[in-house]
Scaffold this motif. Structure first.
Motif, mmCIF file in Angstrom:
data_model
loop_
_atom_site.group_PDB
_atom_site.id
_atom_site.type_symbol
_atom_site.label_atom_id
_atom_site.label_comp_id
_atom_site.label_asym_id
_atom_site.label_seq_id
_atom_site.Cartn_x
_atom_site.Cartn_y
_atom_site.Cartn_z
ATOM 1 N N ALA A 13 -31.096 -42.888 -5.080
ATOM 2 C CA ALA A 13 -29.904 -42.427 -5.797
ATOM 3 C C ALA A 13 -30.276 -41.682 -7.072
ATOM 4 N N PRO A 14 -31.016 -40.568 -6.950
ATOM 5 C CA PRO A 14 -31.429 -39.822 -8.146
ATOM 6 C C PRO A 14 -30.237 -39.233 -8.887
ATOM 7 N N ILE A 15 -30.349 -39.215 -10.213
ATOM 8 C CA ILE A 15 -29.312 -38.631 -11.057
ATOM 9 C C ILE A 15 -29.856 -37.313 -11.600
ATOM 10 N N ALA A 16 -29.297 -36.218 -11.154
ATOM 11 C CA ALA A 16 -29.797 -34.897 -11.510
ATOM 12 C C ALA A 16 -29.185 -34.407 -12.814
ATOM 13 N N GLU A 17 -29.989 -33.663 -13.587
ATOM 14 C CA GLU A 17 -29.467 -33.003 -14.784
ATOM 15 C C GLU A 17 -28.282 -32.123 -14.394
ATOM 16 N N GLY A 18 -27.228 -32.181 -15.213
ATOM 17 C CA GLY A 18 -26.040 -31.385 -14.932
ATOM 18 C C GLY A 18 -25.023 -32.101 -14.073
ATOM 19 N N THR A 19 -25.337 -33.320 -13.633
ATOM 20 C CA THR A 19 -24.398 -34.115 -12.849
ATOM 21 C C THR A 19 -24.156 -35.439 -13.561
ATOM 22 N N SER A 20 -23.045 -36.071 -13.218
ATOM 23 C CA SER A 20 -22.726 -37.369 -13.797
ATOM 24 C C SER A 20 -23.256 -38.483 -12.890
ATOM 25 N N THR A 21 -23.299 -39.672 -13.441
ATOM 26 C CA THR A 21 -23.704 -40.814 -12.638
ATOM 27 C C THR A 21 -22.715 -41.047 -11.500
ATOM 28 N N SER A 22 -21.436 -40.801 -11.762
ATOM 29 C CA SER A 22 -20.431 -40.964 -10.704
ATOM 30 C C SER A 22 -20.705 -40.001 -9.552
ATOM 31 N N GLN A 23 -21.126 -38.791 -9.860
ATOM 32 C CA GLN A 23 -21.472 -37.833 -8.809
ATOM 33 C C GLN A 23 -22.687 -38.319 -8.011
ATOM 34 N N ALA A 24 -23.664 -38.872 -8.719
ATOM 35 C CA ALA A 24 -24.844 -39.399 -8.034
ATOM 36 C C ALA A 24 -24.473 -40.543 -7.107
ATOM 37 N N MET A 25 -23.558 -41.397 -7.542
ATOM 38 C CA MET A 25 -23.130 -42.510 -6.703
ATOM 39 C C MET A 25 -22.347 -42.011 -5.483
ATOM 40 N N ALA A 26 -21.501 -41.006 -5.694
ATOM 41 C CA ALA A 26 -20.758 -40.432 -4.571
ATOM 42 C C ALA A 26 -21.708 -39.814 -3.556
ATOM 43 N N GLU A 27 -22.814 -39.257 -4.043
ATOM 44 C CA GLU A 27 -23.796 -38.649 -3.154
ATOM 45 C C GLU A 27 -24.446 -39.686 -2.245
ATOM 46 N N THR A 28 -24.559 -40.952 -2.689
ATOM 47 C CA THR A 28 -25.131 -41.972 -1.811
ATOM 48 C C THR A 28 -24.295 -42.130 -0.543
ATOM 49 N N ILE A 29 -22.991 -41.991 -0.683
ATOM 50 C CA ILE A 29 -22.110 -42.092 0.488
ATOM 51 C C ILE A 29 -22.265 -40.855 1.371
ATOM 52 N N ALA A 30 -22.277 -39.673 0.748
ATOM 53 C CA ALA A 30 -22.437 -38.443 1.527
ATOM 54 C C ALA A 30 -23.750 -38.442 2.296
ATOM 55 N N LEU A 31 -24.832 -38.895 1.652
ATOM 56 C CA LEU A 31 -26.122 -38.934 2.328
ATOM 57 C C LEU A 31 -26.124 -39.963 3.450
ATOM 58 N N ALA A 32 -25.502 -41.107 3.219
ATOM 59 C CA ALA A 32 -25.432 -42.132 4.265
ATOM 60 C C ALA A 32 -24.703 -41.602 5.491
ATOM 61 N N GLN A 33 -23.617 -40.904 5.279
ATOM 62 C CA GLN A 33 -22.863 -40.356 6.407
ATOM 63 C C GLN A 33 -23.667 -39.282 7.135
ATOM 64 N N THR A 34 -24.381 -38.449 6.374
ATOM 65 C CA THR A 34 -25.238 -37.438 6.995
ATOM 66 C C THR A 34 -26.336 -38.092 7.815
ATOM 67 N N THR A 312 -36.843 -36.358 -3.104
ATOM 68 C CA THR A 312 -36.332 -36.120 -4.453
ATOM 69 C C THR A 312 -36.202 -34.622 -4.683
ATOM 70 N N ILE A 313 -34.970 -34.132 -4.625
ATOM 71 C CA ILE A 313 -34.657 -32.720 -4.874
ATOM 72 C C ILE A 313 -33.475 -32.678 -5.826
ATOM 73 N N HIS A 314 -33.508 -31.774 -6.789
ATOM 74 C CA HIS A 314 -32.467 -31.708 -7.809
ATOM 75 C C HIS A 314 -31.098 -31.439 -7.216
ATOM 76 N N ASP A 315 -31.013 -30.543 -6.274
ATOM 77 C CA ASP A 315 -29.737 -30.166 -5.658
ATOM 78 C C ASP A 315 -29.442 -31.114 -4.496
ATOM 79 N N TYR A 316 -28.306 -31.824 -4.572
ATOM 80 C CA TYR A 316 -27.997 -32.819 -3.554
ATOM 81 C C TYR A 316 -27.809 -32.189 -2.172
ATOM 82 N N GLY A 317 -27.213 -31.031 -2.132
ATOM 83 C CA GLY A 317 -27.033 -30.361 -0.843
ATOM 84 C C GLY A 317 -28.357 -29.998 -0.205
ATOM 85 N N LEU A 318 -29.306 -29.541 -1.029
ATOM 86 C CA LEU A 318 -30.622 -29.195 -0.492
ATOM 87 C C LEU A 318 -31.404 -30.445 -0.089
#
Length: 336
Positions: A13-34, A312-318
């Motif tokens: 659950a990396p937290i990227a510069e320019g994003t909030s912790t809430s965005q990082a947490m939401a990304e855990t769900i998106a990645l799990a679904q992917t 570990t990549i800064h851009d969650y989509g990438l």
């Protein structure tokens, strides 16, 4: 290429510069679904404390969230740092998860602190005690096997009527291998940060293995660090975020995961660059063909049953694209 081993993911659950912790947490769900849709075997969450770049500090909460938003992928801890917790609390937490999502939960257990000395003190960690004592207590709670005169024999584990999910021991030097085998656990080796080769540890584990209900035969996981992009050049470019973050962490400077543009512009000390030169030999970076060939070679060399990737990549989509490219390179069958 069809892999003769299963493929899985670990999410820090990396937290990227320019994003909030809430965005990082939401990304855990998106990645799990992917990961579920792509056909990955399992997804584990690490336990790290006091690190601004990582949001994975309480694996069981992330596990419950991911399991509730997916259908088939196994979800677990990679791992619970047992010395930080009362074994009864872990027994109850993971029984609860198993009850909510039967047959889909894993309990990975590690002996490392998951943070520095200050974090251990704040957690009231039992770092000075033997991990084996904590593990024995956890198993006694689950199996209701305390002697009659033991004070804990009077403590019923709630919820009742449920056993703990399959248990795995995590290792990075082979010290846990024999214990994992003798206990009939699965065994996962952290080849993503350990320079110790996993093959001897896997051999020790298999030689010591005693079948259990959860594991009728040995089961090994090799965890590797992977960054995949359409070309070797792009993958190397994206990897600079991870490289600089690792160098800063080891020199005491902690911050969110920086972009590759900022990472390439960062001037490092000779000591920091030496850290990258040393650690980067463990990272698998490149195009789908490069990554698949390297993973296959490492898996053959260690005789791993499963390969677990952390990316570990800064851009969650990438980052999600990286996992998509690897799944396609290995002809992983997507789930409908």
């Amino acid at each position: 290429m069809t892999a003769p081993f299963a493929l899985s993911l670990q999410d820090l659950a990396p937290i990227a510069e320019g994003t909030s912790t809430s965005q990082a947490m939401a990304e855990t769900i998106a990645l799990a679904q992917t990961a579920d849709e792509l056909g990955y075997e399992r997804l584990w969450y690490a336990e790290h404390h006091g690190m601004p770049s990582i949001a994975s500090s309480v694996p069981e909460i992330l596990i419950g969230s991911a399991a509730a938003h997916t259908k088939s992928i196994r979800v677990g801890s990679g791992g619970v740092m047992l010395l930080n917790h009362a074994p009864l609390r872990i027994a109850e937490a993971y029984r609860t998860l198993e009850g909510l999502h039967p047959g889909r939960i894993d309990l990975g257990l590690g002996r490392a602190p998951g943070g520095d000395g200050y974090a251990m003190r704040a957690l009231r960690s039992g770092g000075g005690e033997e991990f084996s004592n904590y593990l024995a207590e956890l198993m006694a709670f689950d199996e209701d096997s305390f002697p009659a005169d033991h004070p804990y024999s009077r403590v019923p584990v709630s919820p009742g009527g449920i056993s703990l999910p399959p248990k795995w021991l995590l290792g990075s030097s082979g010290n846990s291998a024999q214990a994992a085998g003798q206990l009939g656990f699965g065994y996962a080796f952290a080849a993503h940060f350990s320079h110790t080769p996993p093959a001897p540890a896997f051999e020790t584990y298999c030689n010591a293995f005693k079948p259990s209900a959860a594991f009728p035969k040995p089961r090994t996981i090799m965890c590797v660090s992977v960054i995949c992009a359409p070309t070797d050049e792009e993958a190397q470019y994206l990897s600079r975020s991870q490289a600089v973050s690792w160098a800063l962490f080891t020199s005491g400077e902690q911050r969110k995961l920086m972009s590759p543009e900022e990472a390439h512009a960062r001037v490092l000390t000779p000591q920091q660059q030496a850290v990258i030169d040393h650690q980067s030999s463990l990272w698998i970076i490149g195009s789908p063909q490069t990554v698949a060939d390297t993973i296959a070679e490492k898996a053959r060399g260690s005789a791993a049953d499963e390969v677990m990737m952390t990316t570990t990549i800064h851009d969650y989509g990438l980052r999600r694209r990286s996992y998509e490219l690897v799944a396609k390179a290995f002809d992983v069958a997507p789930r409908v």
